[in-house]
Write a protein that holds these residues in place. Structure first.
Motif: not given
Length: 72
Positions: A7, A11-13, A29
């Motif tokens: 990532t 951001t968050r996966q 995020t």
């Protein structure tokens, strides 16, 4: 099986697996309003018969999503 694409810092996966057919989702995020993901949010792990390799759709490996400010 596809590799973990990682990532960007903001951001968050969200993924249950990296198996062929699996779908991963990226979320922004950033807590400030007005930010959105820069690329498609969902990617699917697909198998390429010609190369014999699994990879993420939409060229994910070289285009990781990131959070960007919305354009008005």
């Amino acid at each position: 099986m596809c590799d973990d694409p990682g990532t960007n810092g903001d951001t968050r996966q969200v993924a249950d697996s990296y198996a062929i057919g699996a779908v991963i989702h990226f979320e922004c995020t950033r807590t400030e309003s007005g930010f959105q993901i820069s690329a498609p949010q969902n990617y699917t792990c697909v198998y390429n018969v010609m190369t014999g390799m699994a990879k993420w759709t939409d060229n994910l490996e070289s285009n990781l999503p990131k959070c960007i400010g919305k354009v008005s």
